[in-house]
Design a protein around this motif. Structure first.
Motif, PDB file in Angstrom:
ATOM      1  N   ARG A 142      16.734  11.441  12.589  1.00  0.00           N
ATOM      2  CA  ARG A 142      16.110  10.438  13.448  1.00  0.00           C
ATOM      3  C   ARG A 142      16.030  10.889  14.901  1.00  0.00           C
ATOM      4  O   ARG A 142      15.446  10.182  15.739  1.00  0.00           O
ATOM      5  CB  ARG A 142      16.888   9.119  13.353  1.00  0.00           C
ATOM      6  CG  ARG A 142      16.869   8.501  11.960  1.00  0.00           C
ATOM      7  CD  ARG A 142      17.301   7.046  11.997  1.00  0.00           C
ATOM      8  NE  ARG A 142      18.701   6.896  12.359  1.00  0.00           N
ATOM      9  CZ  ARG A 142      19.708   6.828  11.485  1.00  0.00           C
ATOM     10  NH1 ARG A 142      19.456   6.917  10.188  1.00  0.00           N
ATOM     11  NH2 ARG A 142      20.942   6.679  11.889  1.00  0.00           N
ATOM     12  N   LEU A 143      16.627  12.030  15.235  1.00  0.00           N
ATOM     13  CA  LEU A 143      16.572  12.525  16.606  1.00  0.00           C
ATOM     14  C   LEU A 143      15.150  12.918  16.987  1.00  0.00           C
ATOM     15  O   LEU A 143      14.350  13.329  16.137  1.00  0.00           O
ATOM     16  CB  LEU A 143      17.487  13.739  16.763  1.00  0.00           C
ATOM     17  CG  LEU A 143      18.990  13.490  16.648  1.00  0.00           C
ATOM     18  CD1 LEU A 143      19.745  14.824  16.644  1.00  0.00           C
ATOM     19  CD2 LEU A 143      19.483  12.613  17.796  1.00  0.00           C
ATOM     20  N   ASP A 144      14.844  12.817  18.269  1.00  0.00           N
ATOM     21  CA  ASP A 144      13.554  13.259  18.807  1.00  0.00           C
ATOM     22  C   ASP A 144      13.683  14.728  19.174  1.00  0.00           C
ATOM     23  O   ASP A 144      14.150  15.072  20.260  1.00  0.00           O
ATOM     24  CB  ASP A 144      13.191  12.413  20.034  1.00  0.00           C
ATOM     25  CG  ASP A 144      11.797  12.726  20.566  1.00  0.00           C
ATOM     26  OD1 ASP A 144      11.302  13.842  20.331  1.00  0.00           O
ATOM     27  OD2 ASP A 144      11.228  11.857  21.269  1.00  0.00           O
ATOM     28  N   PHE A 145      13.276  15.605  18.276  1.00  0.00           N
ATOM     29  CA  PHE A 145      13.485  17.033  18.483  1.00  0.00           C
ATOM     30  C   PHE A 145      12.650  17.579  19.634  1.00  0.00           C
ATOM     31  O   PHE A 145      13.098  18.465  20.364  1.00  0.00           O
ATOM     32  CB  PHE A 145      13.201  17.797  17.188  1.00  0.00           C
ATOM     33  CG  PHE A 145      14.336  17.730  16.208  1.00  0.00           C
ATOM     34  CD1 PHE A 145      15.184  18.805  16.021  1.00  0.00           C
ATOM     35  CD2 PHE A 145      14.567  16.580  15.462  1.00  0.00           C
ATOM     36  CE1 PHE A 145      16.241  18.754  15.127  1.00  0.00           C
ATOM     37  CE2 PHE A 145      15.627  16.502  14.568  1.00  0.00           C
ATOM     38  CZ  PHE A 145      16.468  17.593  14.401  1.00  0.00           C
ATOM     39  N   ALA A 146      11.451  17.089  19.805  1.00  0.00           N
ATOM     40  CA  ALA A 146      10.621  17.549  20.922  1.00  0.00           C
ATOM     41  C   ALA A 146      11.286  17.217  22.250  1.00  0.00           C
ATOM     42  O   ALA A 146      11.306  18.041  23.178  1.00  0.00           O
ATOM     43  CB  ALA A 146       9.229  16.924  20.842  1.00  0.00           C
ATOM     44  N   ALA A 147      11.851  16.025  22.348  1.00  0.00           N
ATOM     45  CA  ALA A 147      12.541  15.628  23.580  1.00  0.00           C
ATOM     46  C   ALA A 147      13.788  16.480  23.799  1.00  0.00           C
ATOM     47  O   ALA A 147      14.062  16.923  24.924  1.00  0.00           O
ATOM     48  CB  ALA A 147      12.910  14.144  23.532  1.00  0.00           C
ATOM     49  N   LEU A 148      14.544  16.732  22.743  1.00  0.00           N
ATOM     50  CA  LEU A 148      15.743  17.567  22.875  1.00  0.00           C
ATOM     51  C   LEU A 148      15.375  18.960  23.367  1.00  0.00           C
ATOM     52  O   LEU A 148      16.040  19.518  24.245  1.00  0.00           O
ATOM     53  CB  LEU A 148      16.473  17.661  21.536  1.00  0.00           C
ATOM     54  CG  LEU A 148      17.144  16.399  21.008  1.00  0.00           C
ATOM     55  CD1 LEU A 148      17.755  16.672  19.639  1.00  0.00           C
ATOM     56  CD2 LEU A 148      18.210  15.898  21.974  1.00  0.00           C
ATOM     57  N   GLY A 149      14.332  19.527  22.808  1.00  0.00           N
ATOM     58  CA  GLY A 149      13.908  20.854  23.227  1.00  0.00           C
ATOM     59  C   GLY A 149      13.492  20.895  24.678  1.00  0.00           C
ATOM     60  O   GLY A 149      13.652  21.916  25.364  1.00  0.00           O
TER      61      GLY A 149
END
Length: 312
Positions: free
Chosen positions: A110-117
């Motif tokens: 459920r994490l926002d991977f684009a935001a984390l990157g």
């Protein structure tokens, strides 16, 4: 020349470790004790469907997903009721680590991977403000050198205290084992012994970078890693005050990389990729290959719109 492992072949050839670090702006590290396969996200006690989903979600985002476990034999036996998770962003001036425990790693899809990157944690977990994280590659199913050389290093670092030490599934560059990643800064090291590794971690506690054995900062692509390390060598700068501004292709197999310092100085660095000769195994049991090596062919100091030759 007779050699028995990829690490001994690389060492005998004097292969440089600079600019060989895995690239990732952000690391997602999931505690998963027990045996690891070569492709650990799909071959471990982690649900392979979850591992596959995490791989797909991370693709193209700058996030690299890996499994971690505590050093020691107990790591093969203990099944945690909860899994420690770290998310670490490695960009200079914006480095951070967040941590949480989850009951089921499937929650992480459920994490926002684009935001984390991009460096936005969106409130995941809580801020980690402890000692730098030391991640030592120990996955013998990926390459025997990682286990034979990495596991004793991880165990000694953990026993010595002063750092948060974990084993990790993959950092790339088996032939440079033991390899170690230091977070939150994202610098990776190769051919490290315990004395060297302790020095690296001690420096990291005060925001400094040890150049000896440094493979590069994961936030940069490989030309950027080469340029960052070259500017540090030229200037003697060991603080986290160096920024790769851009990396522009300057022809096939060559790049022009702009590197800036927080004090306003800047350099333009010429980097060329060359084949690593003679051929050598990149992993134990693999066919001989010629891995690409980044060479710095020139550095120009740029200030006020003009270039001052610093080295060529």
């Amino acid at each position: 020349m007779s050699v028995s492992t990829c690490t001994s072949a690389s060492l005998a050839l004097g292969e440089p470790v600079a600019a060989t670090a895995a690239t990732a702006t952000t690391w997602l590290l999931i505690e998963q004790p027990g045996p690891w396969g070569a492709k650990a996200l799909r071959a471990s006690r982690l649900d392979p469907a979850t591992g596959g989903a995490l791989e797909r979600l991370a693709e193209g985002t700058g996030v690299r997903v890996a499994l971690i476990r505590r050093p020691g034999r107990h790591a093969d036996l203990h099944r945690p009721r909860r899994h420690r998770v770290y998310v670490a962003h490695t960009a200079p001036g914006a480095s951070w680590i967040r941590t949480a425990e989850v009951t089921d790693p499937a929650e992480l899809v459920r994490l926002d991977f684009a935001a984390l990157g991009a460096g936005t944690h969106s409130g995941f977990g809580e801020a980690y403000d402890g000692a730098p994280l030391a991640l030592v590659c120990t996955n013998g199913k990926r390459d025997q050198c990682c286990a034979v050389r990495g596991r004793p290093l991880a165990a000694e670092l953990a026993a010595s205290g002063g750092s948060e030490v974990w084993e990790i599934t993959h950092l790339g560059g088996h032939r440079f084992a033991p390899t170690m990643l230091v977070l939150p800064y994202g610098y990776t090291y190769g051919r490290v012994d315990a004395h060297h590794a302790k020095g690296v971690l001690e420096a990291a506690r005060t925001g400094r970078v040890v150049l000896e054995g440094c493979r590069g900062r994961s936030a940069w692509d490989r030309p950027g890693q080469a340029a960052d390390l070259a500017v540090r060598e030229l200037t003697g700068e060991d603080r986290t005050a160096v920024l790769v501004v851009d990396s522009v292709a300057a022809g096939e197999g060559s790049w022009s990389v702009r590197v800036a310092h927080t004090d306003g100085r800047a350099w333009r660095v010429a980097v060329t990729q060359v084949a690593g000769l003679p051929p050598r195994p990149e992993s134990c049991g693999a066919a001989l290959g010629t891995p690409g090596r980044m060479e710095v062919t020139g550095i120009e100091r740029v200030a006020g719109g003009r270039a001052d030759a610093a080295r060529s």
